[in-house]
Design a protein around this motif. Structure first.
Motif, short mmCIF file in Angstrom:
data_model
loop_
_atom_site.label_atom_id
_atom_site.label_comp_id
_atom_site.label_asym_id
_atom_site.label_seq_id
_atom_site.Cartn_x
_atom_site.Cartn_y
_atom_site.Cartn_z
N SER A 38 -55.21 -63.40 -56.87
CA SER A 38 -54.89 -62.83 -57.93
C SER A 38 -53.48 -61.26 -57.84
CB SER A 38 -56.03 -61.85 -58.79
OG SER A 38 -56.61 -60.91 -57.54
N ASP A 67 -65.34 -79.04 -57.97
CA ASP A 67 -65.27 -78.82 -59.20
C ASP A 67 -64.71 -79.77 -59.92
OD1 ASP A 67 -64.04 -77.04 -61.19
OD2 ASP A 67 -64.09 -75.37 -59.86
N SER A 105 -65.46 -76.00 -64.47
CA SER A 105 -64.91 -74.88 -64.70
C SER A 105 -64.26 -76.21 -66.84
CB SER A 105 -63.31 -74.58 -64.58
OG SER A 105 -63.67 -74.36 -62.91
N TRP A 151 -57.46 -72.03 -65.14
CA TRP A 151 -58.47 -72.42 -64.19
C TRP A 151 -57.96 -73.33 -63.39
CZ3 TRP A 151 -56.61 -77.75 -62.78
CH2 TRP A 151 -55.30 -78.01 -63.50
N THR A 159 -55.80 -71.00 -61.44
CA THR A 159 -56.08 -70.49 -60.46
C THR A 159 -57.38 -70.08 -59.23
OG1 THR A 159 -54.40 -68.87 -61.27
CG2 THR A 159 -55.76 -67.84 -59.86
N ARG A 160 -58.15 -69.89 -61.16
CA ARG A 160 -60.10 -70.28 -60.31
C ARG A 160 -60.19 -71.65 -58.68
NH1 ARG A 160 -60.42 -69.06 -65.13
NH2 ARG A 160 -61.40 -71.73 -65.89
N ARG A 219 -61.08 -71.03 -55.08
CA ARG A 219 -62.39 -71.20 -54.22
C ARG A 219 -62.17 -71.95 -53.28
NH1 ARG A 219 -64.59 -72.85 -60.90
NH2 ARG A 219 -64.87 -71.22 -61.48
#
Length: 341
Positions: free
Chosen positions: A31, A69, A101, A110, A112-113, A117
């Motif tokens: 981030s 995910d 998600s 989403w 970026t997440r 992970r």
């Protein structure tokens, strides 16, 4: 354009006007990069066709990581629940865990997440992915499988769907067999791959029967019940009115039921209705909805198993799988007039 097989992080950094460590941060979901720099990196990744590879500066996705995910376009309704059920069951059998998600366009948080992970990969269900987003996932060496893709995916992106064309054709054959000749279709959004396939399959059977499906009897809406009811009202008010309507989802069929009730029409006496999905709601309606069964949970399981077969690779020619659909006849369809007036 550089050869994607030889494109490096340095090439991406040069094109984006930044540094290799910054590119690595973006592809790792960090981030601490400005939005403007991140956008330039993602544009460069897509423009150069960069595909991640093992190495000192490239992220890796060890097969020992225990998580995948499931990214859903929304969690409302039973479609999402069935997809989750299928993914979760297949994951349990494989001894891995599922993280859920939600993708809310146009926000790509989403993505970026996912990058941040420790994931084996991701299943994207009904997510309207852009070419840049898919290119970024490939550059990060994060394998993905699209579940019921909204648009035709690139050849390098794996996908699992249903036999939508065949399902649409089965709906038309059923209505034609009952004697209906004034047919109408209420589809989803025009640019959604599976909606168009269902309409094309329906139209093919109508054409083969020597009939016509004029443009004014084919309408499009979004996938919400309220908007579907508005579209159905316009179709059912036409003169002459259709004697049967094919709704390209069960939720759209709910809107057709609402419109018929508002006009004082009885289902199936005045108008027959066929849906698509075979959600639990189809059986709760009165009369129960004739619909095309889509094996949603099985599709979810197939997508998860395909993802695990990919391992840590992002293939250049990805597998595609299409599960069979079948018509389920209930009380919303009945014999119609043979007239096409």
């Amino acid at each position: 354009m550089p050869d994607p097989r030889r494109t490096t992080l340095a090439d991406v950094a040069q094109a984006a006007g930044t540094t290799v460590p910054t590119v690595s941060k973006v592809l790792s979901g960090r981030s601490d990069v400005s939005a403007a720099t991140r956008a330039r990196v993602l544009d460069a990744v897509a423009e150069l066709g960069y595909r991640g590879r093992a190495g000192r500066n490239a992220p890796s996705r060890p097969e020992s990581w225990p998580f995948v995910d499931l990214v859903l376009s929304g969690i409302e309704g039973t479609w999402a629940n069935r997809a989750l059920s299928g993914v979760e069951q297949a994951a349990e059998e494989a001894g891995i865990e599922v993280v859920v998600s939600v993708a809310r366009p146009p926000d790509d948080a989403w993505l970026t997440r996912l990058l941040a992970r420790r994931l084996r990969g991701a299943v994207l269900a009904l997510v309207d992915t852009t070419d840049d987003q898919l290119a970024t996932l490939a550059a990060a060496r994060l394998p993905v499988v699209l579940l019921d893709p909204l648009r035709q995916p690139p050849s390098s992106v794996a996908s699992v769907g249903a036999a939508n064309w065949a399902g649409g054709r089965a709906a038309a054959e059923h209505l034609l067999g009952l004697g209906h000749r004034r047919l109408a279709v209420l589809g989803g959004q025009r640019d959604h791959l599976y909606s168009q396939a269902r309409i094309d399959g329906f139209r093919s059977a109508v054409t083969q029967a020597g009939l016509d499906l004029p443009d004014h009897r084919v309408a499009h809406t979004d996938w919400r019940r309220e908007q579907a009811a508005e579209g159905a009202l316009a179709l059912l008010r036409a003169t002459p009115a259709p004697t049967a309507v094919f709704a390209c989802s069960d939720t759209i069929a709910l809107g057709v039921y609402d419109a018929a009730a508002a006009l004082g029409l009885r289902i199936p006496d005045d108008v027959s209705v066929v849906g698509f999905d075979d959600l639990p709601e189809a059986r709760w309606l009165s009369p129960a909805l004739t619909t095309v069964h889509q094996p949603i949970a099985e599709m979810g399981g197939a997508a998860l198993r395909m993802l695990l077969r990919l391992g840590g690779d992002v293939p250049r020619e990805a597998p595609r799988e299409e599960l069979a659909t079948r018509l389920v006849v209930r009380g919303s369809t009945a014999a119609g007039s043979m007239s096409q007036d």
